[in-house]
Write a protein that holds these residues in place. Structure first.
Motif, PDB file in Angstrom:
ATOM      1  N   SER A  17      -7.059   9.037   5.434  1.00 23.09           N
ATOM      2  CA  SER A  17      -6.516  10.152   5.954  1.00 23.09           C
ATOM      3  C   SER A  17      -6.551  10.700   7.331  1.00 23.09           C
ATOM      4  O   SER A  17      -7.856  10.191   7.758  1.00 23.09           O
ATOM      5  CB  SER A  17      -6.338  11.136   4.994  1.00 23.09           C
ATOM      6  N   ALA A  18      -5.701  11.309   7.889  1.00 19.44           N
ATOM      7  CA  ALA A  18      -6.055  11.803   9.293  1.00 19.44           C
ATOM      8  C   ALA A  18      -4.924  13.039   9.474  1.00 19.44           C
ATOM      9  O   ALA A  18      -4.024  13.051   8.543  1.00 19.44           O
ATOM     10  CB  ALA A  18      -5.695  10.886  10.158  1.00 19.44           C
ATOM     11  N   ARG A  19      -5.267  13.842  10.265  1.00 18.40           N
ATOM     12  CA  ARG A  19      -4.395  14.970  10.735  1.00 18.40           C
ATOM     13  C   ARG A  19      -4.140  14.926  11.940  1.00 18.40           C
ATOM     14  O   ARG A  19      -4.898  14.393  13.004  1.00 18.40           O
ATOM     15  CB  ARG A  19      -4.987  16.252  10.425  1.00 18.40           C
ATOM     16  N   THR A  20      -2.928  15.283  12.475  1.00 22.34           N
ATOM     17  CA  THR A  20      -2.279  15.155  13.806  1.00 22.34           C
ATOM     18  C   THR A  20      -1.430  16.361  14.013  1.00 22.34           C
ATOM     19  O   THR A  20      -0.726  16.881  12.993  1.00 22.34           O
ATOM     20  CB  THR A  20      -1.651  13.887  14.110  1.00 22.34           C
TER      21      THR A  20
ATOM     22  N   GLY B  91       4.790  22.036  16.526  1.00 20.08           N
ATOM     23  CA  GLY B  91       3.559  22.609  16.784  1.00 20.08           C
ATOM     24  C   GLY B  91       2.427  22.575  15.575  1.00 20.08           C
ATOM     25  O   GLY B  91       1.278  22.685  15.754  1.00 20.08           O
ATOM     26  N   GLY B  92       3.059  22.164  14.320  1.00 22.97           N
ATOM     27  CA  GLY B  92       2.166  22.308  13.190  1.00 22.97           C
ATOM     28  C   GLY B  92       1.489  20.977  13.010  1.00 22.97           C
ATOM     29  O   GLY B  92       1.656  20.223  13.669  1.00 22.97           O
ATOM     30  N   GLN B  93       0.377  21.139  11.775  1.00 24.84           N
ATOM     31  CA  GLN B  93      -0.282  20.039  11.678  1.00 24.84           C
ATOM     32  C   GLN B  93       0.146  19.202  10.327  1.00 24.84           C
ATOM     33  O   GLN B  93       0.441  19.926   9.466  1.00 24.84           O
ATOM     34  CB  GLN B  93      -1.751  20.403  11.540  1.00 24.84           C
ATOM     35  N   VAL B  94       0.242  17.935  10.222  1.00 18.04           N
ATOM     36  CA  VAL B  94       0.542  17.160   9.110  1.00 18.04           C
ATOM     37  C   VAL B  94      -0.615  16.286   8.843  1.00 18.04           C
ATOM     38  O   VAL B  94      -1.473  15.927   9.682  1.00 18.04           O
ATOM     39  CB  VAL B  94       1.902  16.403   9.472  1.00 18.04           C
ATOM     40  N   SER B  95      -0.656  15.912   7.541  1.00 16.60           N
ATOM     41  CA  SER B  95      -1.641  14.935   6.999  1.00 16.60           C
ATOM     42  C   SER B  95      -1.000  13.831   6.899  1.00 16.60           C
ATOM     43  O   SER B  95      -0.090  13.517   6.265  1.00 16.60           O
ATOM     44  CB  SER B  95      -2.357  15.453   5.791  1.00 16.60           C
ATOM     45  N   LEU B  96      -1.646  12.838   7.403  1.00 16.26           N
ATOM     46  CA  LEU B  96      -1.210  11.136   7.170  1.00 16.26           C
ATOM     47  C   LEU B  96      -2.158  10.819   6.175  1.00 16.26           C
ATOM     48  O   LEU B  96      -3.257  10.534   6.192  1.00 16.26           O
ATOM     49  CB  LEU B  96      -1.093  10.631   8.424  1.00 16.26           C
TER      50      LEU B  96
ATOM     51  N   PHE C  85       0.777  -1.081  -0.007  1.00 13.95           N
ATOM     52  CA  PHE C  85      -0.079  -0.028  -0.025  1.00 13.95           C
ATOM     53  C   PHE C  85       1.048   1.270  -0.101  1.00 13.95           C
ATOM     54  O   PHE C  85       2.049   1.097   0.474  1.00 13.95           O
ATOM     55  CB  PHE C  85      -1.155   0.143   1.202  1.00 13.95           C
ATOM     56  N   GLY C  86       0.256   2.346  -0.335  1.00 13.59           N
ATOM     57  CA  GLY C  86       1.074   3.559  -0.725  1.00 13.59           C
ATOM     58  C   GLY C  86       0.919   4.333   0.645  1.00 13.59           C
ATOM     59  O   GLY C  86      -0.404   4.427   1.174  1.00 13.59           O
ATOM     60  N   PHE C  87       1.798   5.147   1.127  1.00 11.76           N
ATOM     61  CA  PHE C  87       1.507   6.203   2.245  1.00 11.76           C
ATOM     62  C   PHE C  87       2.452   7.358   2.159  1.00 11.76           C
ATOM     63  O   PHE C  87       3.500   7.440   1.353  1.00 11.76           O
ATOM     64  CB  PHE C  87       1.936   5.571   3.565  1.00 11.76           C
TER      65      PHE C  87
ATOM     66  N   ALA D  34      -5.345   0.686  10.251  1.00 11.70           N
ATOM     67  CA  ALA D  34      -4.014   0.990  10.068  1.00 11.70           C
ATOM     68  C   ALA D  34      -3.280   1.842  11.201  1.00 11.70           C
ATOM     69  O   ALA D  34      -4.284   2.547  11.763  1.00 11.70           O
ATOM     70  CB  ALA D  34      -3.813   1.816   8.756  1.00 11.70           C
ATOM     71  N   THR D  35      -2.304   1.790  11.810  1.00 12.72           N
ATOM     72  CA  THR D  35      -1.670   2.785  12.751  1.00 12.72           C
ATOM     73  C   THR D  35      -0.580   3.586  12.286  1.00 12.72           C
ATOM     74  O   THR D  35       0.131   2.980  11.480  1.00 12.72           O
ATOM     75  CB  THR D  35      -1.450   1.937  14.007  1.00 12.72           C
TER      76      THR D  35
END
Length: 179
Positions: A85-88, A49-54, A37-39, A67-68
């Protein structure tokens, strides 16, 4: 004379193997990170402190279950089946200039990618300044305006001199064999 040729060929072979060994090791390291799978992590450089998209590619059906996504720079994120997708938020105490490993796990397979922490302010995460890495001082790489006649002359003289010396040694060696 035959022994010299054999020794030279052996030395050339060992040298060639020495230079190809790092390439072989790098390809083995990359094979360990191949997943069905791609990621990705977007952006790949962020301030503390910034936000990233996973992002996880589930379009091809190769990651069906839960998936973790884990890293030393943010809390573990769980993506439910069907969620791609998720943001953290990146920890505010992440060290600027560091590259943290982000690991994606799904259906018993894992892969990883890097997340670089840049310097800047977390109140404006679009402005990321990546700190200098203290690399080599490589110069301008030939982008200087025009040619320098002295350098061209010196380079020509060195090439001509090395060809001349090689020719002289070959001729002297042939003369010694004839006697």
């Amino acid at each position: 004379m035959h022994a010299i040729r054999v020794a030279s060929a052996a030395l050339l072979g060992v040298t060639a193997l020495t230079f190809t060994a790092p390439l072989a090791a790098a390809s083995v390291a990359d094979e360990n990170n191949v997943t069905p799978f791609g990621f990705s992590v977007q952006p790949s450089t962020i301030v503390a402190g910034g936000q990233v998209s996973l992002l996880l590619n589930r379009d091809d059906g190769r990651c069906k279950g839960i998936a973790t996504v884990s890293s030393g720079v943010f809390d573990t994120v769980t993506l439910r089946a069907g969620q791609s997708s998720a943001r953290t938020a990146v920890d505010v105490d992440a060290r600027a200039g560091a590259v943290y490993e982000v690991t994606f796990r799904c259906d018993g397979v894992s892969g990883h990618t890097g997340l670089t922490i840049g310097s800047g302010r977390s109140d404006n995460p679009t402005v990321v300044q990546v700190p200098a890495q203290r690399g080599v001082n490589a110069g301008v790489g030939g982008t200087v305006d025009g040619f320098d006649p002295k350098e061209i002359g010196l380079g020509t003289a060195l090439v001509a001199g090395s060809i001349g010396v090689a020719w002289y040694l070959a001729r002297r060696h042939d003369a010694a064999d004839d006697s």
